[in-house]
Design a protein around this motif. Structure first.
Motif, mmCIF file in Angstrom:
data_model
loop_
_atom_site.group_PDB
_atom_site.id
_atom_site.type_symbol
_atom_site.label_atom_id
_atom_site.label_comp_id
_atom_site.label_asym_id
_atom_site.label_seq_id
_atom_site.Cartn_x
_atom_site.Cartn_y
_atom_site.Cartn_z
ATOM 1 N N PRO A 4 0.813 -1.224 0.000
ATOM 2 C CA PRO A 4 0.000 0.000 0.000
ATOM 3 C C PRO A 4 0.844 1.270 0.000
ATOM 4 N N MET A 5 1.988 1.246 0.686
ATOM 5 C CA MET A 5 2.851 2.433 0.713
ATOM 6 C C MET A 5 3.397 2.736 -0.675
ATOM 7 N N ILE A 6 3.801 1.683 -1.387
ATOM 8 C CA ILE A 6 4.328 1.868 -2.741
ATOM 9 C C ILE A 6 3.251 2.454 -3.641
ATOM 10 N N ASN A 7 2.034 1.947 -3.516
ATOM 11 C CA ASN A 7 0.953 2.422 -4.368
ATOM 12 C C ASN A 7 0.585 3.876 -4.097
ATOM 13 N N ARG A 8 0.731 4.310 -2.852
ATOM 14 C CA ARG A 8 0.439 5.724 -2.569
ATOM 15 C C ARG A 8 1.713 6.569 -2.558
ATOM 16 N N LYS A 9 2.819 5.972 -3.042
ATOM 17 C CA LYS A 9 4.105 6.656 -3.205
ATOM 18 C C LYS A 9 4.617 7.243 -1.892
ATOM 19 N N PHE A 10 4.426 6.496 -0.815
ATOM 20 C CA PHE A 10 4.950 6.868 0.505
ATOM 21 C C PHE A 10 4.507 8.276 0.898
ATOM 22 N N SER A 11 3.257 8.590 0.584
ATOM 23 C CA SER A 11 2.772 9.959 0.754
ATOM 24 C C SER A 11 2.189 10.243 2.134
ATOM 25 N N GLU A 12 1.812 9.207 2.879
ATOM 26 C CA GLU A 12 1.233 9.442 4.196
ATOM 27 C C GLU A 12 2.320 9.659 5.236
ATOM 28 N N GLU A 13 1.955 10.348 6.291
ATOM 29 C CA GLU A 13 2.914 10.645 7.350
ATOM 30 C C GLU A 13 3.476 9.346 7.932
ATOM 31 N N GLY A 14 4.779 9.278 8.015
ATOM 32 C CA GLY A 14 5.442 8.101 8.570
ATOM 33 C C GLY A 14 5.789 7.036 7.553
ATOM 34 N N ASP A 15 5.271 7.143 6.317
ATOM 35 C CA ASP A 15 5.543 6.118 5.302
ATOM 36 C C ASP A 15 7.033 5.994 4.999
ATOM 37 N N VAL A 16 7.695 7.123 4.832
ATOM 38 C CA VAL A 16 9.116 7.096 4.480
ATOM 39 C C VAL A 16 9.921 6.401 5.569
ATOM 40 N N GLU A 17 9.648 6.748 6.819
ATOM 41 C CA GLU A 17 10.393 6.146 7.933
ATOM 42 C C GLU A 17 10.104 4.650 8.060
ATOM 43 N N LYS A 18 8.839 4.274 7.895
ATOM 44 C CA LYS A 18 8.488 2.857 7.992
ATOM 45 C C LYS A 18 9.139 2.054 6.870
ATOM 46 N N ALA A 19 9.064 2.584 5.657
ATOM 47 C CA ALA A 19 9.660 1.879 4.521
ATOM 48 C C ALA A 19 11.166 1.745 4.699
ATOM 49 N N TRP A 20 11.796 2.818 5.176
ATOM 50 C CA TRP A 20 13.244 2.777 5.429
ATOM 51 C C TRP A 20 13.571 1.665 6.427
ATOM 52 N N ALA A 21 12.781 1.566 7.489
ATOM 53 C CA ALA A 21 13.016 0.547 8.511
ATOM 54 C C ALA A 21 12.887 -0.856 7.934
ATOM 55 N N MET A 22 11.878 -1.066 7.102
ATOM 56 C CA MET A 22 11.672 -2.386 6.511
ATOM 57 C C MET A 22 12.819 -2.763 5.576
ATOM 58 N N VAL A 23 13.274 -1.809 4.787
ATOM 59 C CA VAL A 23 14.396 -2.083 3.881
ATOM 60 C C VAL A 23 15.641 -2.450 4.677
ATOM 61 N N GLN A 24 15.910 -1.688 5.740
ATOM 62 C CA GLN A 24 17.114 -1.934 6.533
ATOM 63 C C GLN A 24 17.066 -3.285 7.239
ATOM 64 N N SER A 25 15.880 -3.746 7.610
ATOM 65 C CA SER A 25 15.776 -5.014 8.337
ATOM 66 C C SER A 25 15.578 -6.208 7.408
ATOM 67 N N SER A 26 15.407 -5.949 6.121
ATOM 68 C CA SER A 26 15.211 -7.030 5.155
ATOM 69 C C SER A 26 16.540 -7.384 4.492
ATOM 70 N N ASN A 27 16.476 -8.279 3.524
ATOM 71 C CA ASN A 27 17.675 -8.599 2.742
ATOM 72 C C ASN A 27 17.687 -7.832 1.422
ATOM 73 N N GLY A 28 16.905 -6.761 1.352
ATOM 74 C CA GLY A 28 16.784 -5.997 0.111
ATOM 75 C C GLY A 28 18.078 -5.372 -0.363
ATOM 76 N N LEU A 29 18.873 -4.834 0.567
ATOM 77 C CA LEU A 29 20.134 -4.210 0.170
ATOM 78 C C LEU A 29 21.126 -5.251 -0.339
ATOM 79 N N GLU A 30 21.186 -6.378 0.343
ATOM 80 C CA GLU A 30 22.100 -7.442 -0.073
ATOM 81 C C GLU A 30 21.722 -7.986 -1.450
ATOM 82 N N ARG A 31 20.441 -8.184 -1.679
ATOM 83 C CA ARG A 31 20.001 -8.735 -2.962
ATOM 84 C C ARG A 31 20.192 -7.719 -4.092
#
Length: 474
Positions: free
Chosen positions: A407-434
């Motif tokens: 949902p965040m991607i679809n609304r382009k991280f436009s809601e308050e807190g979206d950017v911070e939440k998405a950043w947290a998920m990326v950092q805790s996932s294997n997204g950077l490594e992949r």
């Protein structure tokens, strides 16, 4: 923990969903499994130390109490941890690719400024703004190295005569100047009715450097198109900085920046036409169309056709957008360089594949840097992609693990807190490594593509550019 993470009360529990492997997958999560693996280093044949990883089908982000204010220590620690993903131990590089074509690169900026000269002082200043600034000049460097690397490759019939004919007329108008009405103060004596005398000394120098005047001009055209795209992109993105200086739109205003970008494309098109090679004109003309189409794809982020649930189509969309916006210019310029040198179709195809894979690898590393490098080092604000609503490779890989990202991607991280939440998920996932692994894969493909070329310093320089790109910091 990164300072942009929300306080515990603001961050919901995130369900980590394991999905089967898909296209562009570089590692595969498995439910509650522990594995020990060894993998070869991308830059050498040595095996890396075994690593043990445990992946569970359901987990949450660490519920660590965060300080109310960012501390320099916490910020540095987070960046240091993230940077480990792009700072793998690499061998020392003894050959400097830029040194191989140092003479041509030294004249690059002046030659482009001459091509962009205008009788209008304001236009002259804005059009040359990004050309004057210190940049990587990666694209013209690759074009010049490709010209040298393909010099001793098999040639098509009548290639040499065609090459000399083009090189002798790169500054000569095809149409009468009285009709063109495009006065350039740097070329006051150009007359379409007179063919310039070919300087035998200059031609001898070109033979020695293995780069023809038409190939040098191609390198300049490539950088002009790139600079135009930067001027336009910065207007679209409301950018404030570029290469450590105020962006063009901030320095001169949106209208002036857009008009200057258009002027660059116009002058690049004129120079391109005077190469008098139909296929090369077609290649570079479609690059301009690709840049626009890629920008439209980025603006829409694929949300028109992609659901909030992860699908391989999301990554396919991203790869196509990346080719159009980044890899198209590099790949088609490489092919054009080979064609202007008279190379065969096989050689031109190999040059194209090198540029395509290099461009894709380059952009993937760019995506990584937005999560691993400070704004001061990068020359633009941190978290810029998320703030612009862009779902780049690290986010898309993280989406496979955290369905809440949809949902965040679809609304382009436009809601308050979206950017911070998405950043947290990326950092805790294997997204950077992949993302890093995928960049390495494209880098290898680029090097493999030019393995058919004869051994030379120029070919080695192209290989090193592909390798060095994986460890760059800006």
């Amino acid at each position: 923990m990164h300072s942009h993470l929300l306080r515990r009360s603001a961050l919901p529990v995130l369900r980590r969903t394991v999905v089967p492997s898909r296209a562009y997958t570089t590692s595969r999560p498995t439910a509650t499994a522990t594995t020990t693996t060894t993998s070869p280093c991308i830059l050498c044949s040595h095996q890396l130390q075994p690593s043990t990883t445990t992946t569970t089908s359901s987990s949450v982000l660490p519920r660590t109490r965060l300080p109310q204010r960012r501390t320099n220590t916490a910020w540095a620690a987070t960046l240091n941890k993230a940077s480990e993903l792009v700072a793998e131990a690499a061998p020392s590089f003894t050959l400097n690719p830029a040194a191989i074509v140092a003479t041509e690169m030294k004249m690059l900026t002046k030659n482009i400024q001459d091509l962009l000269s205008s009788g209008h002082p304001s236009l002259d200043k804005v059009a040359k703004y990004y050309i004057r600034s210190e940049g990587k000049h990666l694209r013209p460097l690759v074009v010049l190295l490709m010209a040298r690397a393909t010099y001793n490759c098999p040639k098509a019939e009548e290639a040499e005569r065609r090459r000399d004919s083009i090189s002798a007329t790169i500054n000569v108008p095809i149409t009468s100047p009285n009709i063109l009405q495009d006065h350039n103060p740097s070329y006051p004596d150009v007359d379409g009715s007179v063919r310039p005398i070919v300087d035998s000394q200059a031609l001898a120098s070109d033979v020695a450097t293995q780069i023809s005047p038409s190939q040098k001009r191609l390198a300049e055209i490539t950088e002009m198109i790139h600079a135009a795209s930067l001027l336009h992109d910065d207007v679209i993105d409301n950018a404030e900085a570029r290469r450590g200086s105020p962006s063009g739109n901030l320095a001169f205003g949106n209208k002036m920046a857009i008009l200057a970008g258009d002027f660059l494309l116009g002058r690049a098109s004129v120079a391109l036409a005077r190469l008098r090679d139909a296929e090369v004109v077609e290649l570079l003309a479609t690059v301009i169309a690709n840049l626009v189409e890629g920008e439209f794809m980025q603006l829409h982020n694929g949300t028109e056709t992609i659901s909030e649930k992860y699908s391989p189509a999301a990554f396919e969309y991203y790869i196509q957008k990346t080719y159009l916006k980044t890899a198209s210019l590099i790949s088609k310029s490489c092919r054009a360089a080979a064609l202007l040198g008279g190379s065969t179709k096989e050689v031109a195809d190999a040059a194209y594949l090198y540029g395509k894979n290099l461009g894709l690898s380059f952009q993937l590393v760019d995506d990584l840097l937005d999560y691993t490098i400070t704004s001061g080092e990068l020359g633009k604000p941190a978290q810029a992609d998320l703030k612009l609503g862009l779902a780049t490779a690290p986010v898309l890989f993280a989406w496979e693990q955290y369905e809440e990202l949809g949902p965040m991607i679809n609304r382009k991280f436009s809601e308050e807190g979206d950017v911070e939440k998405a950043w947290a998920m990326v950092q805790s996932s294997n997204g950077l490594e992949r993302t890093r692994e995928l960049a390495e894969s494209f880098s290898r493909k680029a090097i493999e593509a030019i393995s058919i070329f004869p051994d030379s310093e120029a070919r080695e320089g192209l290989e090193q550019i592909a390798r060095k790109g994986l460890t760059r910091k800006k």
